[in-house]
Design an enzyme around this catalytic site. Structure first.
Site, PDB file in Angstrom:
ATOM      1  N   HIS A  37       5.032  -3.809   5.463  1.00 53.16           N
ATOM      2  CA  HIS A  37       5.070  -4.460   6.565  1.00 53.16           C
ATOM      3  C   HIS A  37       3.638  -4.687   7.137  1.00 53.16           C
ATOM      4  O   HIS A  37       2.509  -4.067   6.578  1.00 53.16           O
ATOM      5  CB  HIS A  37       5.876  -3.458   7.667  1.00 53.16           C
ATOM      6  CG  HIS A  37       5.162  -2.436   8.074  1.00 53.16           C
ATOM      7  ND1 HIS A  37       5.265  -1.210   7.051  1.00 53.16           N
ATOM      8  CD2 HIS A  37       4.250  -2.136   8.635  1.00 53.16           C
ATOM      9  CE1 HIS A  37       4.524  -0.138   7.531  1.00 53.16           C
ATOM     10  NE2 HIS A  37       3.997  -0.587   8.658  1.00 53.16           N
ATOM     11  N   HIS A 121      -3.582  -5.781   7.544  1.00 55.63           N
ATOM     12  CA  HIS A 121      -3.462  -5.148   6.272  1.00 55.63           C
ATOM     13  C   HIS A 121      -2.247  -4.723   5.972  1.00 55.63           C
ATOM     14  O   HIS A 121      -1.301  -4.517   6.875  1.00 55.63           O
ATOM     15  CB  HIS A 121      -4.397  -4.184   5.934  1.00 55.63           C
ATOM     16  CG  HIS A 121      -3.937  -2.947   6.831  1.00 55.63           C
ATOM     17  ND1 HIS A 121      -4.464  -2.739   8.024  1.00 55.63           N
ATOM     18  CD2 HIS A 121      -3.158  -1.687   6.642  1.00 55.63           C
ATOM     19  CE1 HIS A 121      -3.867  -1.581   8.626  1.00 55.63           C
ATOM     20  NE2 HIS A 121      -3.255  -0.955   7.602  1.00 55.63           N
TER      21      HIS A 121
HETATM   22  P1  ATP Z   1       3.542   8.530   7.225  1.00 46.17           P
HETATM   23  O1  ATP Z   1       3.107   8.827   8.468  1.00 46.17           O
HETATM   24  O2  ATP Z   1       4.735   9.518   6.757  1.00 46.17           O
HETATM   25  O3  ATP Z   1       2.642   8.370   6.260  1.00 46.17           O
HETATM   26  P2  ATP Z   1       3.628   5.932   8.052  1.00 46.17           P
HETATM   27  O4  ATP Z   1       2.369   6.099   8.458  1.00 46.17           O
HETATM   28  O5  ATP Z   1       4.165   4.752   7.216  1.00 46.17           O
HETATM   29  O6  ATP Z   1       4.307   7.141   7.252  1.00 46.17           O
HETATM   30  P3  ATP Z   1       4.330   6.003  10.937  1.00 46.17           P
HETATM   31  O7  ATP Z   1       3.267   7.011  11.086  1.00 46.17           O
HETATM   32  O8  ATP Z   1       5.566   6.229  11.512  1.00 46.17           O
HETATM   33  O9  ATP Z   1       5.006   5.988   9.442  1.00 46.17           O
HETATM   34  O10 ATP Z   1       3.404   4.720  11.112  1.00 46.17           O
HETATM   35  C1  ATP Z   1       4.352   3.551  11.328  1.00 46.17           C
HETATM   36  C2  ATP Z   1       2.980   2.320  11.231  1.00 46.17           C
HETATM   37  O11 ATP Z   1       2.265   2.510  12.186  1.00 46.17           O
HETATM   38  C3  ATP Z   1       2.464   2.277   9.869  1.00 46.17           C
HETATM   39  O12 ATP Z   1       2.130   1.025   9.478  1.00 46.17           O
HETATM   40  C4  ATP Z   1       1.082   3.119  10.147  1.00 46.17           C
HETATM   41  O13 ATP Z   1       0.144   2.818   9.161  1.00 46.17           O
HETATM   42  C5  ATP Z   1       0.877   2.786  11.591  1.00 46.17           C
HETATM   43  N1  ATP Z   1       0.429   4.074  12.474  1.00 46.17           N
HETATM   44  C6  ATP Z   1       0.619   5.217  12.507  1.00 46.17           C
HETATM   45  N2  ATP Z   1      -0.050   6.059  13.211  1.00 46.17           N
HETATM   46  C7  ATP Z   1      -0.913   5.135  13.650  1.00 46.17           C
HETATM   47  C8  ATP Z   1      -2.154   5.245  14.467  1.00 46.17           C
HETATM   48  N3  ATP Z   1      -2.582   6.345  15.134  1.00 46.17           N
HETATM   49  N4  ATP Z   1      -2.919   4.076  14.775  1.00 46.17           N
HETATM   50  C9  ATP Z   1      -2.653   2.883  14.040  1.00 46.17           C
HETATM   51  N5  ATP Z   1      -1.518   2.734  13.413  1.00 46.17           N
HETATM   52  C10 ATP Z   1      -0.945   3.790  13.124  1.00 46.17           C
END
Ligand code: ATP
Ligand code: MG
Length: 207
Positions: A37, A121
C-alpha cells in the site's frame, strides 16, 4: 483502541509485480502481497469516538482520481543501517494535493501532525539493521523495476492489527475520489465484501 492509517490500495497486478521482487536476504521481513500500500498518513491508536470523527472528516475530502506510477527503489537508512526498502512513487501534483487535504482533515480531528516530510513510497521489506552495501546489491539485482501508470479511484482508512507473523490491514472505509469512481475495481471489490457496507461511506464496523 484502533490503530489507524490512511493509504492508497494498489491494484492486484501491481501487488503481484511487487511480490516478484522478493529475494532471499538475511533478516529481511518482506511485506505480504495483500499488504502492499501507499501510506498517506499514519494516525496511530485512537478510541472509537475519535475514529468516527476521523472517518467523517475524511468523508468531506473531495479530490479527483489520478494515475500513479512506480519507478525504481529507495531505502530508509541511518548511519549505514537500512530499516526499510521501498518502491519509489512518482509524486504527481494530484497525489501531493490529496495528501495535503487528508493532513488538513486529520489536523481538524486533532490527530498529531507527522513531523517528517511526506515521501510517497511502497514498503517492500523491513530490516533490522541491514548493511547498506547488501541492500544496494539487492536493489541492483531487482532493477530495473517500474509499474504503471495505473488509476487510483479511492483512498482508504485502514485499521492495522499487529501480529507476530505480520500485520493485518483491514479496510474500514473506502472513500471514492471524484471522476470515474464507480468503475474503480478496488471500490467495487470492497463494496462486494459482505462485512462492509460502503453504501454509507461513514459506516464503521464495530468489531
Ligand atoms: P509492523 O509495525 O509490524 O512492522 P507495519 O509497520 O506495516 O507493521 P503499522 O505499524 O500498523 O504496520 O503501520 C501501518 C502503516 O503506517 C505502514 O505503512 C507503516 O509504514 C506506517 N507507519 C507506522 N508507524 C508510523 C509512524 N510512526 N509514522 C509514519 N508512518 C508510520
Ligand atoms: Mg510499524
Amino acid at each position: 483502541m484502533n490503530r489507524l492509517f490512511v493509504a492508497l490500495a494498489l491494484p492486484d497486478h501491481v501487488r503481484a509485480a511487487l511480490s516478484r521482487l522478493r529475494r532471499g536476504f538475511p533478516g529481511a521481513r518482506w511485506v505480504a502481497e495483500e499488504n502492499f500500500h501507499l501510506t498517506l498518513r499514519f494516525i496511530g491508536e485512537v478510541d472509537n469516538r475519535a475514529m468516527d470523527d476521523i472517518a467523517e472528516r475524511l468523508d468531506r475530502v473531495r479530490e479527483p482520481g489520478f494515475d500513479l506510477e512506480l519507478d525504481g527503489f529507495g531505502c530508509f537508512e541511518t548511519k549505514g543501517k537500512v530499516r526499510a526498502l521501498w518502491a519509489r512513487v512518482l509524486a504527481s501534483e494530484e497525489l501531493l494535493h490529496l495528501q495535503r487535504k487528508i493532513d488538513t482533515a486529520l489536523d481538524s480531528a486533532g490527530v498529531a501532525r507527522e513531523t517528517r516530510k511526506f515521501r510517497p513510497h511502497v514498503t517492500l521489506a523491513r530490516f533490522k539493521d541491514a548493511p547498506l552495501d547488501g541492500v544496494n546489491e539487492l536493489i541492483c539485482e531487482a532493477s530495473p523495476f517500474s509499474a504503471g501508470p495505473f488509476p487510483i479511484g479511492s483512498f482508504t482508512l485502514y485499521r492495522s492489527f499487529l501480529h507476530r507473523d505480520g500485520p493485518i490491514y483491514r479496510p474500514e472505509v473506502v472513500y471514492p475520489l471524484d471522476g470515474d469512481a464507480f468503475s474503480d475495481p478496488y471500490f467495487d471489490e470492497f463494496r462486494d465484501e459482505e462485512d462492509h457496507d460502503f453504501t454509507d461511506s461513514t459506516a464503521i464496523s464495530s468489531h
